[in-house]
Design an enzyme around this catalytic site. Structure first.
Site, PDB file in Angstrom:
ATOM      1  N   ASP A  84       0.828  -1.208   0.000  1.00  0.00           N
ATOM      2  CA  ASP A  84       0.000   0.000   0.000  1.00  0.00           C
ATOM      3  C   ASP A  84       0.863   1.258   0.000  1.00  0.00           C
ATOM      4  O   ASP A  84       1.479   1.585   1.024  1.00  0.00           O
ATOM      5  CB  ASP A  84      -0.904  -0.032   1.232  1.00  0.00           C
ATOM      6  CG  ASP A  84      -1.769   1.202   1.369  1.00  0.00           C
ATOM      7  OD1 ASP A  84      -1.987   1.880   0.351  1.00  0.00           O
ATOM      8  OD2 ASP A  84      -2.234   1.474   2.492  1.00  0.00           O
ATOM      9  N   ASP A 261      -1.894   5.606  -5.450  1.00  0.00           N
ATOM     10  CA  ASP A 261      -2.181   4.769  -4.283  1.00  0.00           C
ATOM     11  C   ASP A 261      -2.515   3.345  -4.696  1.00  0.00           C
ATOM     12  O   ASP A 261      -3.610   3.059  -5.175  1.00  0.00           O
ATOM     13  CB  ASP A 261      -3.340   5.384  -3.500  1.00  0.00           C
ATOM     14  CG  ASP A 261      -3.611   4.671  -2.190  1.00  0.00           C
ATOM     15  OD1 ASP A 261      -2.855   3.738  -1.847  1.00  0.00           O
ATOM     16  OD2 ASP A 261      -4.579   5.048  -1.501  1.00  0.00           O
TER      17      ASP A 261
END
Length: 377
Positions: A84, A261
């Site tokens: 992430d 992201d």
């Protein structure tokens, strides 16, 4: 470099053939709602390694979330984690965690690791769709061929709510900047750099729609994963991988900030901007983001195929097909509905998630605090 037409292309696009493999670790994906050398670098140049982690689709699901396997401890205990770029902490469930989300996933048992050390610290991490509370421990973390010793990481003692109950991954490995991490914790990527384990202070991501071929590459860039030049964009804020987007007529008036992201499935933005894009697309958004009657002459100049692959009479018949262009644009679909790849967010940041990264091979360059984007193959 990023404009609204490119953004519209990105969020509706798939990926082509997978790129070549060197060293692989599986990573999977599903719907939620979260080694070659760099150009100009010769093999053997500089200290450290280039390590490659392969990722695969979660079978039977829409391809908007990715996770892969790491190991913790001695002997190793394996866990699936989301890599992430929108957070910076690593955590997995603790064996004594009573939450249902812990009971449905693999848990770490400190008593079974000879290299584990207790710290007496606590940890709490909040995400847009879930949270965890727990303690901080220290142990050896293995990512692909990289062995990160004495790494501080979180062990969840509580995972409130339902979000983490049904996900396929056990935990999260954050790849954001250190100032997003909990106090006193150095992120995994920074420790890999500090221990001189990487050839270069960067990592890169290629996401595919196929069952194989997606990768996270630590310490290098795979030129077989993209075509054309790399466009470098300075990081505007060193927390998230945040960049500036130019002002556009459809949304983002006056310019705006966006983050690349890997932990977000779709493209998210302020409600007004999302409404503008959906309106420009001729889309009508339902409760869960489904789109019906997506048809607008505004789309015609786009160099991509609008063939779609949804149910007859809904997606496929409403999308004109431009056969002269490569087939790269597809809507998500599930249970008879065409799904938009845009969603609202409560903040001011635009979030360019996995549907964007599938179109752009993404390079996260910490040495020069910049993001590189190139057209994925």
């Amino acid at each position: 470099f990023i404009n609204q037409r490119e953004l519209a292309l990105a969020v509706l696009a798939g990926c082509g053939p997978s790129c070549s493999s060197v060293l692989n670790i599986p990573q999977e994906l599903c719907w939620k709602q979260g080694v070659s050398m760099k150009q100009g670098t010769k093999p053997g140049q500089g200290p450290g390694l280039v390590s490659r982690l392969q990722i695969h689709p979660w079978p039977g699901c829409l391809q908007v979330e990715y996770y892969g396997t790491i190991s913790i401890g001695t002997p190793p205990q394996n866990f699936s984690v989301v890599f992430d770029t929108g957070s910076s902490d690593l955590w997995v469930p603790l064996v004594s965690c009573p939450s249902l989300a812990c009971q449905t996933h693999r848990v770490f048992d400190p008593s079974q690791s000879s290299s584990y050390k207790s710290t007496g610290l606590s940890l709490s991490v909040h995400y847009g769709t879930g949270e965890m509370e727990g303690i901080v421990g220290s142990d050896t973390i293995t990512v692909a061929s990289l062995v990160d010793t004495n790494q501080l990481f979180g062990l969840s003692t509580a995972e409130p709510g339902r979000f983490f109950v049904h996900v396929q991954f056990d935990g999260i490995l954050g790849l954001g900047y250190p100032n997003l991490a909990a106090d006193g914790i150095t992120p995994v990527f920074d420790n890999l750099v500090n221990q001189s384990l990487l050839q270069e202070n960067l990592f890169s991501v290629y996401l595919s729609r196929e069952a194989a071929g997606s990768v996270v590459i630590f310490g290098g860039i795979d030129e077989s994963c993209f075509t054309g030049p790399i466009h470098w964009i300075p990081v505007s804020y060193q927390g998230y991988w945040q960049i500036s987007m130019d002002s556009q007529e459809v949304a983002c008036a006056g310019g705006c900030q966006a983050i690349i992201d890997t932990g977000t499935s779709l493209v998210a933005g302020p409600p007004s901007g999302i409404r503008s894009i959906q309106s420009a697309l001729g889309a009508r958004q339902g409760e869960y983001g489904e789109v019906r009657g997506l048809w607008s002459p505004w789309l015609l100049p786009f160099p991509w195929e609008m063939g779609g692959h949804g149910p007859p009479g809904q997606c496929k018949k409403r999308f004109p097909t431009f056969a002269q262009f490569p087939s790269r644009a597809q809507m998500q679909h599930n249970e008879g509905s065409c799904m938009s790849s845009f969603q609202d967010t409560s903040g001011d940041l635009w979030i360019l998630g996995d549907v964007f990264i599938r179109v752009y091979y993404s390079i996260f360059d910490r040495a020069n605090n910049r993001v590189g984007l190139a057209k994925a193959v």
